[in-house]
Enzyme design. Structure first.
Site, PDB file in Angstrom:
ATOM      1  N   GLY A 239      86.892  70.117 -54.839  1.00  0.00           N
ATOM      2  CA  GLY A 239      85.901  70.257 -55.899  1.00  0.00           C
ATOM      3  C   GLY A 239      85.413  68.988 -56.554  1.00  0.00           C
ATOM      4  O   GLY A 239      84.454  69.024 -57.330  1.00  0.00           O
ATOM      5  N   PRO A 274      89.637  68.379 -50.374  1.00  0.00           N
ATOM      6  CA  PRO A 274      88.312  67.831 -50.673  1.00  0.00           C
ATOM      7  C   PRO A 274      87.310  68.169 -49.565  1.00  0.00           C
ATOM      8  O   PRO A 274      87.666  68.175 -48.388  1.00  0.00           O
ATOM      9  CB  PRO A 274      88.570  66.327 -50.700  1.00  0.00           C
ATOM     10  CG  PRO A 274      89.696  66.132 -49.721  1.00  0.00           C
ATOM     11  CD  PRO A 274      90.574  67.347 -49.887  1.00  0.00           C
ATOM     12  N   GLY A 275      86.104  68.468 -49.959  1.00  0.00           N
ATOM     13  CA  GLY A 275      85.036  68.698 -48.989  1.00  0.00           C
ATOM     14  C   GLY A 275      83.886  67.736 -49.264  1.00  0.00           C
ATOM     15  O   GLY A 275      83.761  66.676 -48.657  1.00  0.00           O
ATOM     16  N   CYS A 347      57.631  79.822 -45.206  1.00  0.00           N
ATOM     17  CA  CYS A 347      56.742  80.676 -45.991  1.00  0.00           C
ATOM     18  C   CYS A 347      57.453  81.249 -47.216  1.00  0.00           C
ATOM     19  O   CYS A 347      57.680  82.460 -47.316  1.00  0.00           O
ATOM     20  CB  CYS A 347      56.208  81.784 -45.104  1.00  0.00           C
ATOM     21  SG  CYS A 347      55.440  81.105 -43.636  1.00  0.00           S
TER      22      CYS A 347
END
Ligand SMILES: *Cc1c(COP(=O)(O)O)cnc(C)c1O
Length: 423
Positions: A239, A274-275, A347
């Protein structure tokens, strides 16, 4: 710190001009820097070097096999959230003993796969999951090592979609309930409680909530020990935030020092998940300008990347810096700046990469770099509007490697069938 820098008005990734990659591989394309990835893992891990710890990269941030390989070569494990991620991790050669498995909705088949692989532990998110895990472990004759993911009910002060540690969120188990559940595991033959886990959210920019959560975990740990349950792993999740714009998240050194200070004497192995902090600023999305469109209200820069490639602006209202790949020298004078919306071909009015940004003059064919796109970029991409997904490139010094090919039109319809009676 990262290795995307201008040299003589050209934006480079390490020693490679991004313009070369755009010309040779085409756009849109994700580009990652090996040096940055390795540096980020080193800088993140260093503050924990004085205690027993394991970094389990949260691979949902960016799950390319080459990225997993880079981290696992340096000793990292992974935090997975699906059978598909387990498959990727094993394919990249990640040690099963360094895999932890999180997520509120693990299927029986996924649990079996993880048991057979021999992962380190399951981060269990509910009583029902614990019961299923006991059944699956018994039927396979393989003990399941677990941590309970507790929901510490702290406000992580981040975007609501990526807050996970509040009582109203679907994640984890109430702290009051967790103690009972741990006691229940003592009656389960196939469950071995070895850890406590939490993860309170993503893109955290304050230390306070993280430390508050750690404090709660430590409280539970001490309680469990006095009840005779031997906890060996303290998993504090991931985080830690990164600077996308003006944010000033805690430095890994501050974060590490504060955590280590609290758990040093507990005699446990710390697990970190951790990412974003490892990969976010190690990758960019390269795109090319297709059209300029001036309306009464706005100047739109229409580019060939879209929300299907990078959904963060549309989904979280996220800010990504956008830079020109090639600067023209005259742009050093600020009066040349124009205010634009940078949008994709999809779109939907929600399809934008940046709004009301000041950019040097741009023209058809110019390349733009959408910065900080390494985390939750490619891994959240889709084929919406039948757009083939972008390739991924890894830069390593003076060389670059295609680590995922651009999808083809044939890839788009792979597996689809028209029933015979409609032929
Ligand atoms: C997503 C996630 C992480 C990583 O979060 P980052 O903000 O990218 O560091 C860690 N642990 C769990 C359980 C997650 O779901």
């Amino acid at each position: 710190m990262n290795f995307f820098e201008y040299v003589n008005n050209e934006l480079y990734c390490e020693k490679v001009p991004l313009k070369n990659i755009a010309d040779e591989v085409g756009t849109p394309v994700f580009v990652y820097s090996r040096q940055t990835l390795e540096r980020h893992l080193r800088v993140f891990s260093e503050p924990f070097s004085s205690v027993s710890h394991l970094v389990c990269y949260s691979m949902k941030a960016c799950s390319n096999l080459a990225i997993l390989k880079i981290f696992s070569r340096l000793g990292a494990g992974v935090d997975i959230v699906s059978g598909g991620e387990l498959y990727r991790a094993l394919s990249a050669g990640v040690e099963p003993s360094r895999i932890v498995y999180s997520g509120v909705g693990k299927r029986a088949s996924e649990i079996d796969e993880a048991l057979l692989a021999g992962i380190l532990m399951f981060n269990v998110e509910s009583e029902a999951e614990l019961e299923l895990l006991e059944i699956r472990a018994r039927s396979l004759g393989i003990k399941a090592r677990i941590a309970l993911r507790v929901n510490p009910d702290v406000d992580p002060k981040t975007h609501p979609y990526i807050s996970t540690g509040l009582q109203k969120n679907k994640f984890g188990i109430d702290t009051s309930r967790a103690l009972d559940l741990y006691k229940q595991t003592l009656k389960m033959d196939w469950i071995e409680p070895i850890g406590i886990d939490c993860h309170i959210g993503s893109q955290l920019t304050e230390l306070g909530p993280i430390l508050e959560a750690v404090e709660k975990l430590v409280g539970i740990l001490e309680q469990l020990r006095s009840d005779g349950i031997d906890i060996q792993y303290l998993d504090i999740g991931g985080g830690l935030g990164i600077p996308y714009d003006q944010e000033e998240p805690p430095m890994p050194s501050e974060y590490g020092a504060a955590v280590v200070e609290r758990m040093r004497d507990l005699g446990v192995t710390l697990i970190l998940e951790p990412g974003r902090v490892l990969v976010g600023n190690a990758g960019i999305l390269l795109t090319q300008v297709l059209y300029l469109k001036k309306t009464k209200k706005k100047l739109f820069v229409i580019v060939d990347a879209a929300m299907n490639d990078l959904i963060r602006p549309s989904l979280y209202d996220a800010h990504h810096v956008v830079q020109k790949v090639t600067l023209r020298p005259s742009q050093s004078s600020p009066d040349k700046l124009i205010t634009v919306d940078i949008v994709g071909p999809i779109c939907e009015s929600g399809d934008y990469l940046a709004k009301s940004r000041e950019l040097g003059e741009v023209a058809f064919g110019d390349h733009l770099a959408v910065m900080s796109a390494g985390a939750y970029g490619f891994s959240m991409s889709s084929n919406y509007n039948s757009r083939p997904r972008a390739p991924e490139v890894l830069v390593d010094g003076e060389n670059y490697y295609i680590i995922r090919e651009r999808e083809t039109y044939a890839d788009l319809v792979r597996g689809e069938r028209i029933p015979p009676h409609l032929q």
